[in-house]
Design a protein around this motif. Sequence first.
Motif, short mmCIF file in Angstrom:
data_model
loop_
_atom_site.label_atom_id
_atom_site.label_comp_id
_atom_site.label_asym_id
_atom_site.label_seq_id
_atom_site.Cartn_x
_atom_site.Cartn_y
_atom_site.Cartn_z
N LEU A 149 0.85 -1.20 0.00
CA LEU A 149 0.00 0.00 0.00
C LEU A 149 0.88 1.25 0.00
O LEU A 149 1.70 1.44 0.90
CB LEU A 149 -0.92 0.01 1.22
CG LEU A 149 -1.74 1.27 1.44
CD1 LEU A 149 -2.73 1.49 0.27
CD2 LEU A 149 -2.50 1.20 2.76
N LEU A 178 -11.03 -5.42 -4.45
CA LEU A 178 -10.26 -4.18 -4.65
C LEU A 178 -11.09 -3.15 -5.41
O LEU A 178 -11.03 -1.95 -5.10
CB LEU A 178 -8.97 -4.48 -5.39
CG LEU A 178 -7.94 -5.30 -4.60
CD1 LEU A 178 -6.75 -5.67 -5.49
CD2 LEU A 178 -7.44 -4.54 -3.37
N TRP A 186 -4.97 0.21 -8.36
CA TRP A 186 -4.19 -0.99 -8.06
C TRP A 186 -3.79 -1.72 -9.35
O TRP A 186 -4.45 -1.58 -10.39
CB TRP A 186 -4.96 -1.94 -7.15
CG TRP A 186 -6.27 -2.42 -7.71
CD1 TRP A 186 -7.48 -1.80 -7.62
CD2 TRP A 186 -6.49 -3.60 -8.47
NE1 TRP A 186 -8.46 -2.51 -8.25
CE2 TRP A 186 -7.87 -3.64 -8.79
CE3 TRP A 186 -5.68 -4.64 -8.91
CZ2 TRP A 186 -8.45 -4.66 -9.53
CZ3 TRP A 186 -6.24 -5.66 -9.64
CH2 TRP A 186 -7.61 -5.68 -9.94
N VAL A 190 -0.94 -1.10 -4.56
CA VAL A 190 -2.12 -0.25 -4.34
C VAL A 190 -1.66 1.18 -4.06
O VAL A 190 -0.86 1.40 -3.13
CB VAL A 190 -2.97 -0.77 -3.18
CG1 VAL A 190 -4.18 0.17 -2.96
CG2 VAL A 190 -3.45 -2.18 -3.45
#
Length: 306
Positions: A249, A272, A283, A303
Amino acid sequence: MENMNPESLLRKAQALGDDIKEMESIDVLGAYCQAQTRIKANRKKSLYNQLMRYAAFLTLPLLLSSLILGYLYFGGVEAEEKYAEIIAARGSVIRYELPDHSVVWLNSGSTLRYPTVFKKENRMVELKGEAYFEVEADKKRPFYVNTPEGLSVYVYGTKFNVTAYDDDDYVETVLEKGKVNVITPCKETIVLTPGEQLHYDRQTQKSIKNKVDVYGKVAWKDGKLIFRNASLEEIFKRLERHFNVDIKLNNEFGKEYKYRATFRNETLSQILDYLAKSVTLKWKIQEPEQQSDGTLTKTKIIVDLY
C-alpha cells in the motif's frame, strides 16, 4: 551221625519249628507293596523338586519383566511423547479432528502442533497463526492452547478463536460460547465470557478486554471475510493471507479510512474494485516471477491511495 538223647532232639526240633513260624509270619506281599510305595514317593519327591527348580528358572525372568513393566507404568520414566503437526497452507482453511474429538479450524498460514496421545491430566496444543476451536467437554482434563510468546488459553469445553500470527504485534482470544481462561506472559489470569475479546499487545505487554462482534471475528472458518470499522492496512493484511498474495500500500497523503463490509465468494479483483468505489484508489498486479531455484514468487498487488 552222633547219637543224641531224646531231650536234645526235642530242643532242636522246637527251635526249628520256631524259625519256620517266624518265616511264615513275614508278609512278603505287604513288604513288596511298602517298598514300591517308598520308591514311588521318592520318585515323586525327586520329580517335584526338579519341577520346582524349572519353575523357579522360568518364573524369574517373568517376575523381573513384570516388575520392570510395573515400574514404568506406575512410577518410572514415561514413554517419549510423539507429536503431530497440522499446517494450513497460505490461501487455505483446514478443518481437523484432534485425538480427544475436539475440532479445530486452521486459518491460512497457520500451524498446530499436538501430542498424538493426550496426557491423563491435560490436553495441550501449540498454535502459530489463527485457529477456531470446538473443544470436547472434559472437566477433569483442561484443554490448553499455547502461543510462542508465552500466552496460554485453557478451557474445559467451549468454542473460541485464537489469533497469534508471528507478523502481528498482538495476540487475540475471542470467546463464542462457555468460559475461557487466558494466562498472559506476566502470569496474569483473565476470564472471558461469551462475546468478549482479549487483546494482548506484544510490545507493551498490556491486555485489553472488550466486547466484540464474535461472528465477524470467526466467520473466516466459513469462507467469509467480515470487516467492522477496519482500516485499509488491516483489510489488506487479511486479504494477503486469504488469497496468498503480497499487497503493498502506497498511501500518498497518509489518509485514514475505515470500512464495514462482508465478502463471501468474491475474487480479489472484485474486492479491490469495491474498495476503490469510496476512495481514490488504484491498483495493479505484478505477475509471479521465476526464481533461481525454479520456484515462483508470490503474486504482488501494488495499491496507490491518493
